[in-house]
Design a protein around this motif. Structure first.
Motif, PDB file in Angstrom:
ATOM      1  N   ASP A 571      39.129 -13.217  26.748  1.00  0.00           N
ATOM      2  CA  ASP A 571      39.974 -12.043  26.533  1.00  0.00           C
ATOM      3  C   ASP A 571      40.401 -11.395  27.853  1.00  0.00           C
ATOM      4  OD1 ASP A 571      41.430 -10.143  25.241  1.00  0.00           O
ATOM      5  OD2 ASP A 571      39.723  -9.041  24.426  1.00  0.00           O
ATOM      6  N   PRO A 572      41.136 -12.136  28.705  1.00  0.00           N
ATOM      7  CA  PRO A 572      41.535 -11.582  30.012  1.00  0.00           C
ATOM      8  C   PRO A 572      42.741 -10.644  29.891  1.00  0.00           C
ATOM      9  CG  PRO A 572      42.451 -13.766  29.765  1.00  0.00           C
ATOM     10  CD  PRO A 572      41.628 -13.515  28.518  1.00  0.00           C
ATOM     11  N   LEU A 573      42.813  -9.660  30.792  1.00  0.00           N
ATOM     12  CA  LEU A 573      43.972  -8.766  30.840  1.00  0.00           C
ATOM     13  C   LEU A 573      44.164  -8.281  32.275  1.00  0.00           C
ATOM     14  CD1 LEU A 573      46.219  -7.400  29.256  1.00  0.00           C
ATOM     15  CD2 LEU A 573      44.699  -5.433  28.937  1.00  0.00           C
ATOM     16  N   PRO A 574      45.301  -8.644  32.914  1.00  0.00           N
ATOM     17  CA  PRO A 574      45.571  -8.172  34.282  1.00  0.00           C
ATOM     18  C   PRO A 574      45.895  -6.682  34.294  1.00  0.00           C
ATOM     19  CG  PRO A 574      46.865 -10.136  33.732  1.00  0.00           C
ATOM     20  CD  PRO A 574      46.312  -9.611  32.457  1.00  0.00           C
ATOM     21  N   SER A 575      45.588  -6.026  35.389  1.00  0.00           N
ATOM     22  CA  SER A 575      45.972  -4.629  35.561  1.00  0.00           C
ATOM     23  C   SER A 575      47.469  -4.554  35.849  1.00  0.00           C
ATOM     24  CB  SER A 575      45.186  -4.007  36.709  1.00  0.00           C
ATOM     25  OG  SER A 575      45.458  -4.688  37.926  1.00  0.00           O
ATOM     26  N   PRO A 576      48.134  -3.428  35.492  1.00  0.00           N
ATOM     27  CA  PRO A 576      49.579  -3.319  35.730  1.00  0.00           C
ATOM     28  C   PRO A 576      49.967  -3.473  37.198  1.00  0.00           C
ATOM     29  CG  PRO A 576      48.862  -1.645  34.181  1.00  0.00           C
ATOM     30  CD  PRO A 576      47.622  -2.304  34.699  1.00  0.00           C
ATOM     31  N   ASP A 577      49.093  -3.053  38.124  1.00  0.00           N
ATOM     32  CA  ASP A 577      49.465  -3.156  39.539  1.00  0.00           C
ATOM     33  C   ASP A 577      49.208  -4.544  40.117  1.00  0.00           C
ATOM     34  OD1 ASP A 577      46.711  -3.289  39.864  1.00  0.00           O
ATOM     35  OD2 ASP A 577      46.520  -1.315  40.804  1.00  0.00           O
ATOM     36  N   GLY A 578      48.606  -5.427  39.333  1.00  0.00           N
ATOM     37  CA  GLY A 578      48.390  -6.795  39.773  1.00  0.00           C
ATOM     38  C   GLY A 578      47.177  -7.016  40.637  1.00  0.00           C
ATOM     39  N   HIS A 579      46.339  -5.995  40.857  1.00  0.00           N
ATOM     40  CA  HIS A 579      45.188  -6.143  41.746  1.00  0.00           C
ATOM     41  C   HIS A 579      43.966  -6.756  41.056  1.00  0.00           C
ATOM     42  CE1 HIS A 579      46.884  -2.687  44.449  1.00  0.00           C
ATOM     43  NE2 HIS A 579      47.542  -3.834  44.593  1.00  0.00           N
ATOM     44  N   TYR A 580      43.913  -6.636  39.704  1.00  0.00           N
ATOM     45  CA  TYR A 580      42.698  -7.036  39.003  1.00  0.00           C
ATOM     46  C   TYR A 580      43.037  -7.853  37.744  1.00  0.00           C
ATOM     47  CZ  TYR A 580      40.937  -2.964  41.621  1.00  0.00           C
ATOM     48  OH  TYR A 580      40.629  -2.046  42.601  1.00  0.00           O
ATOM     49  N   VAL A 581      42.016  -8.582  37.307  1.00  0.00           N
ATOM     50  CA  VAL A 581      41.993  -9.145  35.961  1.00  0.00           C
ATOM     51  C   VAL A 581      40.642  -8.771  35.366  1.00  0.00           C
ATOM     52  CG1 VAL A 581      41.892 -11.235  34.554  1.00  0.00           C
ATOM     53  CG2 VAL A 581      43.568 -11.057  36.388  1.00  0.00           C
ATOM     54  N   ALA A 582      40.647  -8.123  34.224  1.00  0.00           N
ATOM     55  CA  ALA A 582      39.404  -7.787  33.536  1.00  0.00           C
ATOM     56  C   ALA A 582      39.214  -8.746  32.364  1.00  0.00           C
ATOM     57  CB  ALA A 582      39.431  -6.349  33.051  1.00  0.00           C
ATOM     58  N   PRO A 588      26.570 -10.605  25.746  1.00  0.00           N
ATOM     59  CA  PRO A 588      26.392  -9.151  25.737  1.00  0.00           C
ATOM     60  C   PRO A 588      27.689  -8.377  25.539  1.00  0.00           C
ATOM     61  CG  PRO A 588      26.247 -10.003  27.990  1.00  0.00           C
ATOM     62  CD  PRO A 588      26.316 -11.195  27.077  1.00  0.00           C
ATOM     63  N   GLU A 589      28.858  -9.046  25.646  1.00  0.00           N
ATOM     64  CA  GLU A 589      30.169  -8.410  25.486  1.00  0.00           C
ATOM     65  C   GLU A 589      30.378  -7.273  26.486  1.00  0.00           C
ATOM     66  OE1 GLU A 589      30.300 -11.198  23.120  1.00  0.00           O
ATOM     67  OE2 GLU A 589      32.088  -9.963  23.018  1.00  0.00           O
ATOM     68  N   THR A 590      29.987  -7.516  27.746  1.00  0.00           N
ATOM     69  CA  THR A 590      30.180  -6.510  28.793  1.00  0.00           C
ATOM     70  C   THR A 590      31.426  -6.831  29.604  1.00  0.00           C
ATOM     71  OG1 THR A 590      28.690  -7.759  30.247  1.00  0.00           O
ATOM     72  CG2 THR A 590      27.737  -5.957  28.954  1.00  0.00           C
ATOM     73  N   LEU A 591      31.942  -5.810  30.298  1.00  0.00           N
ATOM     74  CA  LEU A 591      33.226  -5.910  30.977  1.00  0.00           C
ATOM     75  C   LEU A 591      33.045  -6.353  32.428  1.00  0.00           C
ATOM     76  CD1 LEU A 591      36.209  -5.379  30.254  1.00  0.00           C
ATOM     77  CD2 LEU A 591      35.911  -3.058  31.170  1.00  0.00           C
ATOM     78  N   TRP A 592      33.803  -7.382  32.807  1.00  0.00           N
ATOM     79  CA  TRP A 592      33.804  -7.880  34.177  1.00  0.00           C
ATOM     80  C   TRP A 592      35.220  -7.803  34.731  1.00  0.00           C
ATOM     81  CZ3 TRP A 592      29.712 -10.618  36.919  1.00  0.00           C
ATOM     82  CH2 TRP A 592      28.481 -10.538  36.256  1.00  0.00           C
ATOM     83  N   VAL A 593      35.332  -7.591  36.039  1.00  0.00           N
ATOM     84  CA  VAL A 593      36.639  -7.431  36.691  1.00  0.00           C
ATOM     85  C   VAL A 593      36.729  -8.377  37.882  1.00  0.00           C
ATOM     86  CG1 VAL A 593      38.158  -5.855  37.956  1.00  0.00           C
ATOM     87  CG2 VAL A 593      36.896  -5.039  35.958  1.00  0.00           C
ATOM     88  N   PHE A 594      37.868  -9.074  37.980  1.00  0.00           N
ATOM     89  CA  PHE A 594      38.132  -9.940  39.124  1.00  0.00           C
ATOM     90  C   PHE A 594      39.039  -9.192  40.091  1.00  0.00           C
ATOM     91  CE2 PHE A 594      40.517 -13.223  41.420  1.00  0.00           C
ATOM     92  CZ  PHE A 594      39.488 -14.048  41.847  1.00  0.00           C
ATOM     93  N   ASP A 595      38.588  -9.053  41.335  1.00  0.00           N
ATOM     94  CA  ASP A 595      39.349  -8.378  42.390  1.00  0.00           C
ATOM     95  C   ASP A 595      40.046  -9.450  43.224  1.00  0.00           C
ATOM     96  OD1 ASP A 595      40.284  -7.021  44.632  1.00  0.00           O
ATOM     97  OD2 ASP A 595      38.574  -5.638  44.669  1.00  0.00           O
ATOM     98  N   PHE A 596      41.403  -9.498  43.124  1.00  0.00           N
ATOM     99  CA  PHE A 596      42.141 -10.546  43.843  1.00  0.00           C
ATOM    100  C   PHE A 596      41.969 -10.413  45.353  1.00  0.00           C
ATOM    101  CE2 PHE A 596      44.474 -10.978  39.829  1.00  0.00           C
ATOM    102  CZ  PHE A 596      44.555 -12.364  39.732  1.00  0.00           C
ATOM    103  N   SER A 597      41.804  -9.205  45.859  1.00  0.00           N
ATOM    104  CA  SER A 597      41.666  -9.021  47.308  1.00  0.00           C
ATOM    105  C   SER A 597      40.358  -9.604  47.825  1.00  0.00           C
ATOM    106  CB  SER A 597      41.755  -7.537  47.671  1.00  0.00           C
ATOM    107  OG  SER A 597      40.650  -6.820  47.120  1.00  0.00           O
ATOM    108  N   LYS A 598      39.348  -9.677  46.958  1.00  0.00           N
ATOM    109  CA  LYS A 598      38.051 -10.205  47.355  1.00  0.00           C
ATOM    110  C   LYS A 598      37.748 -11.564  46.726  1.00  0.00           C
ATOM    111  CE  LYS A 598      36.140  -5.536  47.812  1.00  0.00           C
ATOM    112  NZ  LYS A 598      35.109  -4.576  47.357  1.00  0.00           N
ATOM    113  N   SER A 599      38.624 -12.009  45.786  1.00  0.00           N
ATOM    114  CA  SER A 599      38.425 -13.273  45.053  1.00  0.00           C
ATOM    115  C   SER A 599      37.030 -13.333  44.449  1.00  0.00           C
ATOM    116  CB  SER A 599      38.645 -14.484  45.982  1.00  0.00           C
ATOM    117  OG  SER A 599      39.965 -14.531  46.432  1.00  0.00           O
ATOM    118  N   LYS A 600      36.671 -12.247  43.783  1.00  0.00           N
ATOM    119  CA  LYS A 600      35.307 -12.141  43.279  1.00  0.00           C
ATOM    120  C   LYS A 600      35.270 -11.348  41.982  1.00  0.00           C
ATOM    121  CE  LYS A 600      30.723 -10.534  44.717  1.00  0.00           C
ATOM    122  NZ  LYS A 600      29.933  -9.876  45.801  1.00  0.00           N
ATOM    123  N   TRP A 601      34.389 -11.792  41.047  1.00  0.00           N
ATOM    124  CA  TRP A 601      34.134 -11.067  39.807  1.00  0.00           C
ATOM    125  C   TRP A 601      32.959 -10.103  40.016  1.00  0.00           C
ATOM    126  CZ3 TRP A 601      37.081 -11.501  35.465  1.00  0.00           C
ATOM    127  CH2 TRP A 601      37.916 -12.612  35.339  1.00  0.00           C
TER     128      TRP A 601
END
Length: 689
Positions: A571-582, A588-601
């Protein structure tokens, strides 16, 4: 003992006649040469048609004492000559039947020739009898060939009126109806009234559980609990009146049902069905299927088991049948419904009918198959539809008397609400239309949404003008999302018999462009030329063993790549500004975020999350949380600060699939779809001829 000298002078049979006075056998008027002994035997047999004439009787009347030693040979020879003259055979007799080690019997009809008047009167009587018999035969033939009266619904009665969500199966012991609600299992009189929660030990409800089955005598229920897993758990037997609940030792199952004898249980685990004694002993595998079995129901005589099999790839349900010993596994209705969606069947108490639900155009109705048509009639395998809108009926359960069917009757309808953070109140939004999946274009001028319960995709201006339907039945749309330029919409399309599929189409309508089958949850990246996609959610994502990944697809080159470190996420969804994908972590159904600037979840918070959405400024993620009690929440991405905005306690939510959808407006106001539909128990009066 038969008489030696017949009292009648001319005896007729078939094409032959025997003139006793002249001592002649004639065939169609022509004399047939026959010796004295065969002629005498024929006369004796004809004088006693249909009766046994023993060899001893033949000896006494036709052979003298001094020829006794030659009798056996003589009678055998005479019978052979007689059969030769008549063209008869010992193996396939038309006239003379041999009774081994006993004697002989004349089996053809004999006309004595006595009295023309008597024969005419006999013929009149025979003609009359034949006429009556013919009439009876015609009436019987009409009865056999005439179509049987089909089963039909006579009326229906609503039994509950509390407005609380209800879930099948619906079970009955003859006087009460049992069903699962949001806070346990309830009972209500078969005549209707106020539902009461069934008194059961709290430990049965320690984890999520559901009602599974009831014993044939109505004295015990089976509860399927899910301790530690959303799909499997311990099985409990609970008395309907009073007594102690007991766990079925050693059984971890997904669903279960009693056998007719009340001493054994069939249960589903993985892709197999097992039979076990109520004390957990003598477990044996009954059958293995290609899919997930559930809703098992035995025929009243215990000879057949029917159950539902769900295809893990398409989520399509079909009915299957197997013998009591595991033989003869086959689909119940192959080819009957091209977009198969049959499940949840149960026999009537007399075994005469099998009723089930069939899903068509994403609504379900009750159907019936005639199992026992009666003497001389063949069953008609074609199911007959019993119910038709506006309610969708689920989990049909025939009553004990065979004249009622109990079921959950639902009609989904929602009211769109906006939570005003300042006044801390829910108010209607967009005139309270019944929609979910609401998504706003980046300029805030347009919206797209899915109509509930129809499942059709629409777009319009924010004020409701320029409204346009974009998808049509039988497809159901889900999770629509605007492209950054506001020209296209990506969404998930679910069609009968087809896999979960992501599509793109113009905001002005037109042809659907399929992205990739079995990949869904499409979300636009900031450039508008790529989308992120989740692995097919039909896979087992509700467990930590889920191995799905997040994919990125270039819409121009059609190349697909895997996001690094995304295993176990969906269930991925990018942020409107393009910086993240959550995305959500399975299990556990917990929320993770991928930071494109750091290439890391990174894990944003350990709170279980459902139906979440980015704020328009990309600073917050809004979501539903069902930890302890339901809340509308938001998380600040920068520091994972949590705000509980509004309690959802007492607000029934719904969505196109009945799930509690939520969203957010461009100004940061949470949205929910309040359930104003119906979900009640109904008693359907039926005529099952």
């Amino acid at each position: 003992m038969p008489e030696a000298a017949p009292s009648l002078q001319v005896l007729r049979f078939g094409a032959f006649e025997l003139d006793l006075r002249a001592g002649e056998l004639r065939k169609q008027g022509l004399k047939i040469k026959l010796q004295e002994k065969p002629l005498q035997i024929l006369a004796l047999l004809l004088d006693n048609p249909g009766q046994a004439v023993t060899r001893e009787e033949l000896r006494q009347q036709l052979w003298t004492v001094d020829t006794f030693v030659d009798f056996d040979h003589g009678v055998n020879t005479a019978i052979n000559k007689l059969r030769e003259a008549l063209g008869d055979s010992a193996e396939n007799p038309r006239f003379i039947e041999t009774l081994p080690r006993h004697g002989y019997r004349f089996i053809a009809e004999v006309d004595s020739g006595a009295g023309v008047r008597d024969r005419r009167q006999g013929r009149r009587w025979l003609i009359g009898l034949t006429g009556v018999a013919g009439t009876v035969i015609l009436l019987f033939a009409y009865w056999v060939m005439a179509p049987q009266r089909p089963p039909r619904v006579l009326s229906s009665t609503q039994l509950t009126y509390d407005g609380v969500m209800k879930f099948p199966p619906v079970l009955t012991d003859g006087s009460r109806v049992y069903f699962t609600g949001p806070a346990g299992v309830y009972e209500v009189s078969v005549a209707g009234g106020e539902p009461a929660r069934l008194a059961t030990p709290n430990r049965v409800f320690y984890s999520p559980s559901k009602l599974a089955a009831i014993s044939a005598d109505g004295s015990e229920l089976l509860f399927q609990s899910y301790e530690g897993n959303i799909h499997y758990g311990p099985l409990w037997a609970v008395p309907t009146v009073s007594g102690t609940a007991r766990r079925v030792s050693g059984v971890t199952s997904a669903d279960a049902a009693w056998l007719p004898d009340g001493q054994r249980i069939v249960y589903a685990s993985g892709h197999a069905l097992y039979v076990v004694r109520i004390d957990g002993t003598a477990s044996r595998r009954l059958v293995t299927v290609n899919g997930t079995p559930s809703w098992m129901r035995w025929s009243p005589d215990g000879h057949l088991l029917r159950f539902t099999v769900t295809d893990p790839k398409t989520n399509v349900q079909r009915l299957w049948e197997v013998g009591a010993e595991g033989s003869g596994l086959h689909p119940l209705l192959p080819g009957w419904n091209n977009t198969a969606g049959e499940c949840c069947g149960t026999w009537t108490a007399d075994g005469k009918y099998f009723v089930f639900q069939s899903m068509r155009n994403f609504r379900s109705d009750i159907w019936a198959i005639r199992e026992k048509p009666g003497i001389f009639r063949k069953p008609k395998p074609t199911p007959v539809q019993l119910t038709r809108g506006p309610l969708s009926f689920e989990g049909p359960q025939p009553g004990k008397n065979g004249r009622k069917i109990f079921a959950v009757g639902t009609q989904r309808r929602g009211e769109l609400l906006r939570y005003d953070i300042r006044s801390k109140q829910f108010v209607t939004y967009l005139q309270g239309i019944s929609v979910d999946g609401v998504d706003f274009s980046r300029d805030g001028q347009w919206i797209t949404y899915v109509a509930v319960p129809e499942g059709t995709l629409w777009r319009s201006k924010l004020d409701g003008s320029e409204r346009l339907q974009l998808s049509f039945p039988p497809m159901m749309a889900f999770m629509p999302r605007w492209s950054p330029d506001g020209m296209r919409i990506a969404f998930v399309g679910i069609s009968p018999g087809r896999p979960y599929t992501a599509y793109i189409l113009s905001a002005d309508g037109g042809k659907l462009e399929e992205i990739v089958p079995r990949l869904g949850d499409p979300g636009w990246l900031a450039d508008g030329n790529s989308v992120v996609l989740g692995t097919d959610p039909a896979e087992h994502k509700f467990s930590e063993s889920f191995k799905g990944t997040i994919q990125i697809m270039d819409l121009k080159s059609r190349q697909v790549s895997t996001m690094p470190g995304s295993e176990g996420l969906y269930d991925p969804l990018p942020s409107p500004d393009g910086h993240y994908v959550a995305a959500l972590r399975a299990g556990p159904e917990t929320l993770w975020v991928f930071d494109f600037s750091k290439s890391k979840w990174f894990e944003l918070d350990k709170i279980p999350v459902d139906f979440w959405k980015w704020s328009s400024d990309s600073k917050y993620i809004y979501f539903n949380s069902f930890e302890n009690e339901p809340w509308l929440c938001r998380l600040r991405v920068a520091d994972a600060h949590l705000d509980r905005l509004a309690s959802l306690k007492g607000i029934r939510q719904t969505g196109v699939f009945g799930w509690p959808w939520s969203g957010v407006t461009p100004d940061g106001s949470p949205l929910v779809l309040r359930d104003i539909g119906t979900s009640e128990i109904y008693s359907v009066d039926v005529d099952l001829p």
